[in-house]
Design a protein around this motif. Sequence first.
Motif, PDB file in Angstrom:
ATOM      1  N   ILE A 297       1.010  -1.250   0.034  1.00 21.45           N
ATOM      2  CA  ILE A 297      -0.005   0.114  -0.132  1.00 21.45           C
ATOM      3  C   ILE A 297       1.118   1.346  -0.023  1.00 21.45           C
ATOM      4  CG2 ILE A 297      -1.884   1.404   1.006  1.00 21.45           C
ATOM      5  CD1 ILE A 297      -2.854  -1.449   0.136  1.00 21.45           C
ATOM      6  N   SER A 298       1.055   1.869  -1.046  1.00 22.88           N
ATOM      7  CA  SER A 298       2.067   3.008  -1.166  1.00 22.88           C
ATOM      8  C   SER A 298       1.496   4.007  -0.422  1.00 22.88           C
ATOM      9  CB  SER A 298       2.011   3.281  -2.746  1.00 22.88           C
ATOM     10  OG  SER A 298       0.923   3.996  -3.269  1.00 22.88           O
ATOM     11  N   TYR A 299       2.430   5.133  -0.196  1.00 23.16           N
ATOM     12  CA  TYR A 299       1.888   6.362   0.643  1.00 23.16           C
ATOM     13  C   TYR A 299       0.726   7.231  -0.063  1.00 23.16           C
ATOM     14  CZ  TYR A 299       6.156   5.402   3.310  1.00 23.16           C
ATOM     15  OH  TYR A 299       7.233   4.937   4.027  1.00 23.16           O
ATOM     16  N   GLU A 300       0.901   7.269  -1.450  1.00 19.82           N
ATOM     17  CA  GLU A 300      -0.173   7.826  -2.179  1.00 19.82           C
ATOM     18  C   GLU A 300      -1.355   7.094  -2.222  1.00 19.82           C
ATOM     19  OE1 GLU A 300      -2.231  10.200  -4.536  1.00 19.82           O
ATOM     20  OE2 GLU A 300      -0.269  10.598  -3.480  1.00 19.82           O
ATOM     21  N   LEU A 301      -1.352   5.867  -1.999  1.00 17.72           N
ATOM     22  CA  LEU A 301      -2.536   5.208  -1.881  1.00 17.72           C
ATOM     23  C   LEU A 301      -3.032   5.013  -0.527  1.00 17.72           C
ATOM     24  CD1 LEU A 301      -4.718   3.420  -3.363  1.00 17.72           C
ATOM     25  CD2 LEU A 301      -3.226   1.343  -3.144  1.00 17.72           C
ATOM     26  N   GLN A 302      -2.351   5.350   0.574  1.00 15.69           N
ATOM     27  CA  GLN A 302      -2.831   5.582   1.962  1.00 15.69           C
ATOM     28  C   GLN A 302      -3.352   6.746   1.875  1.00 15.69           C
ATOM     29  OE1 GLN A 302       0.605   4.801   4.801  1.00 15.69           O
ATOM     30  NE2 GLN A 302       1.533   3.437   3.251  1.00 15.69           N
TER      31      GLN A 302
ATOM     32  N   ARG B 240      -7.461   7.765   2.949  1.00 18.41           N
ATOM     33  CA  ARG B 240      -7.814   8.728   4.253  1.00 18.41           C
ATOM     34  C   ARG B 240      -8.673   9.319   3.666  1.00 18.41           C
ATOM     35  NH1 ARG B 240      -2.047   8.453   5.249  1.00 18.41           N
ATOM     36  NH2 ARG B 240      -2.023  10.462   4.244  1.00 18.41           N
ATOM     37  N   ASP B 241      -8.359  10.021   2.456  1.00 16.70           N
ATOM     38  CA  ASP B 241      -9.309  11.179   1.824  1.00 16.70           C
ATOM     39  C   ASP B 241     -10.639  10.523   1.435  1.00 16.70           C
ATOM     40  OD1 ASP B 241      -7.249  12.899   1.820  1.00 16.70           O
ATOM     41  OD2 ASP B 241      -6.688  12.494  -0.273  1.00 16.70           O
ATOM     42  N   SER B 242     -11.020   9.098   1.309  1.00 15.88           N
ATOM     43  CA  SER B 242     -12.046   8.262   1.167  1.00 15.88           C
ATOM     44  C   SER B 242     -12.674   7.980   2.518  1.00 15.88           C
ATOM     45  CB  SER B 242     -11.817   7.407   0.143  1.00 15.88           C
ATOM     46  OG  SER B 242     -11.347   7.831  -1.029  1.00 15.88           O
ATOM     47  N   GLU B 243     -12.035   8.269   3.339  1.00 13.50           N
ATOM     48  CA  GLU B 243     -12.466   7.953   5.005  1.00 13.50           C
ATOM     49  C   GLU B 243     -12.573   6.328   5.075  1.00 13.50           C
ATOM     50  OE1 GLU B 243     -16.235  10.068   5.533  1.00 13.50           O
ATOM     51  OE2 GLU B 243     -15.058  11.803   5.768  1.00 13.50           O
ATOM     52  N   TRP B 244     -11.797   5.615   4.697  1.00 11.80           N
ATOM     53  CA  TRP B 244     -11.568   4.162   4.852  1.00 11.80           C
ATOM     54  C   TRP B 244     -10.583   4.157   6.091  1.00 11.80           C
ATOM     55  CZ3 TRP B 244     -12.859  -0.591   2.023  1.00 11.80           C
ATOM     56  CH2 TRP B 244     -13.701  -0.256   1.002  1.00 11.80           C
ATOM     57  N   LEU B 245      -9.640   4.832   5.958  1.00  7.49           N
ATOM     58  CA  LEU B 245      -8.416   4.948   7.240  1.00  7.49           C
ATOM     59  C   LEU B 245      -8.764   6.397   7.801  1.00  7.49           C
ATOM     60  CD1 LEU B 245      -5.608   3.212   5.646  1.00  7.49           C
ATOM     61  CD2 LEU B 245      -7.113   2.294   7.076  1.00  7.49           C
ATOM     62  N   THR B 246      -8.594   6.436   9.098  1.00  9.04           N
ATOM     63  CA  THR B 246      -8.272   7.928   9.877  1.00  9.04           C
ATOM     64  C   THR B 246      -7.175   7.863  10.526  1.00  9.04           C
ATOM     65  OG1 THR B 246     -10.684   7.798  10.322  1.00  9.04           O
ATOM     66  CG2 THR B 246      -9.367   9.129  11.741  1.00  9.04           C
ATOM     67  N   SER B 247      -6.200   8.988  10.368  1.00  4.72           N
ATOM     68  CA  SER B 247      -5.006   9.162  10.921  1.00  4.72           C
ATOM     69  C   SER B 247      -5.366   9.615  12.541  1.00  4.72           C
ATOM     70  CB  SER B 247      -4.443  10.291  10.462  1.00  4.72           C
ATOM     71  OG  SER B 247      -3.058  10.681  11.147  1.00  4.72           O
TER      72      SER B 247
ATOM     73  N   ILE C  79      -6.137   4.404  11.701  1.00  5.17           N
ATOM     74  CA  ILE C  79      -6.980   3.031  12.356  1.00  5.17           C
ATOM     75  C   ILE C  79      -8.133   3.105  11.070  1.00  5.17           C
ATOM     76  CG2 ILE C  79      -6.767   3.481  14.792  1.00  5.17           C
ATOM     77  CD1 ILE C  79      -9.413   5.227  14.885  1.00  5.17           C
ATOM     78  N   SER C  80      -9.004   1.939  11.389  1.00  3.45           N
ATOM     79  CA  SER C  80     -10.108   1.722  10.406  1.00  3.45           C
ATOM     80  C   SER C  80     -11.205   2.803  10.706  1.00  3.45           C
ATOM     81  CB  SER C  80     -10.667   0.375  10.179  1.00  3.45           C
ATOM     82  OG  SER C  80      -9.551  -0.309   9.799  1.00  3.45           O
ATOM     83  N   THR C  81     -11.689   3.772   9.800  1.00  2.00           N
ATOM     84  CA  THR C  81     -12.398   4.919  10.239  1.00  2.00           C
ATOM     85  C   THR C  81     -13.618   4.117  11.014  1.00  2.00           C
ATOM     86  OG1 THR C  81     -12.038   6.001   8.188  1.00  2.00           O
ATOM     87  CG2 THR C  81     -14.179   6.490   9.188  1.00  2.00           C
ATOM     88  N   GLY C  82     -14.196   4.868  12.273  1.00  2.00           N
ATOM     89  CA  GLY C  82     -15.281   4.171  12.783  1.00  2.00           C
ATOM     90  C   GLY C  82     -14.983   3.137  14.111  1.00  2.00           C
ATOM     91  N   GLU C  83     -13.505   2.595  14.200  1.00  2.00           N
ATOM     92  CA  GLU C  83     -13.221   1.804  15.152  1.00  2.00           C
ATOM     93  C   GLU C  83     -12.744   2.690  16.326  1.00  2.00           C
ATOM     94  OE1 GLU C  83     -12.375  -2.397  12.844  1.00  2.00           O
ATOM     95  OE2 GLU C  83     -10.594  -1.267  13.750  1.00  2.00           O
ATOM     96  N   SER C  84     -12.886   2.196  17.498  1.00  2.00           N
ATOM     97  CA  SER C  84     -12.110   2.569  18.805  1.00  2.00           C
ATOM     98  C   SER C  84     -11.210   1.694  19.286  1.00  2.00           C
ATOM     99  CB  SER C  84     -13.302   2.892  19.860  1.00  2.00           C
ATOM    100  OG  SER C  84     -14.333   3.707  19.145  1.00  2.00           O
TER     101      SER C  84
END
Length: 256
Positions: free
Chosen positions: A32-37, A41-48, A55-60
């Motif tokens: 998973i390249s940095y650009e793909l990461q 994040r922009d697509s809200e699959w991942l949250t920084s 983390i996976s968006t929505g997880e605690s």
Amino acid sequence: MSTDRSTKLNQLLRKLPSESLFFSSWLKENGISYELQRRYRDSEWLTSIGTGVMISTGESPTIYGALSSLNKQTDKHFHVGGLSALEMVGYTHYVPMGRQVLYIGHPKNEWVPAWLKKYDWNVDLLCVTSEYFDSKIHITTMMQGAFEILVSTPERAFIECLNLVPKQYNLMDLYYVMEQLTALRPNIVQSLLEQNTSVKIKRLFLYLAEKAGHAWFGELNLSKIDIGSGKRVIVPNGVYDNKYQIVIPEELKYYE
């Protein structure tokens, strides 16, 4: 976000337990390249949650998931120690009030990431490194939910507690814990005390163990444990124990 890209991420995330953390370097190593990461994040699959960690968006995530992910994905050696490790295996005499304080030990050359300290894990972190003993000896693994974490053995954990007397831990409270430690392994105790360079810690440990009357104390080779010379003041306005040359609380000295 294309189906191919989301499938690639899903396949990778399925390899890890829910509520894991994902480090940029680890994601890149797994294709998973940095650009793909950034796109994830922009697509809200991942949250920084900090620089280079997501983390996976929505997880605690829990602190245990964080420690497990940190160690396994970045080759670190953060462990649960001190009273926290003893509590995990049932050695405690009281339930602390307020938020849980979690002792996290780490080698001196492994800095504590800012995100680990800033994120609210619903516990207060006590991050400790020590110059008094090897940072990686007598640490085992334990499962906390779906996560395997590093945890001090009871023998090491109690010695870690003594390193923080009286600033963090009360010596009388630790004696109550010591009374429960009937099953410590003398060979491990011996190696820890021989390797430890703190006169204060070694004297306190031997004093408490002897006072508790544990059978394993008699199996220690005290001649190989250097306890130095000269008086050590553990607490001000205490009483002096002549054998171990330490000034300790009067309550402890005369407790039966």
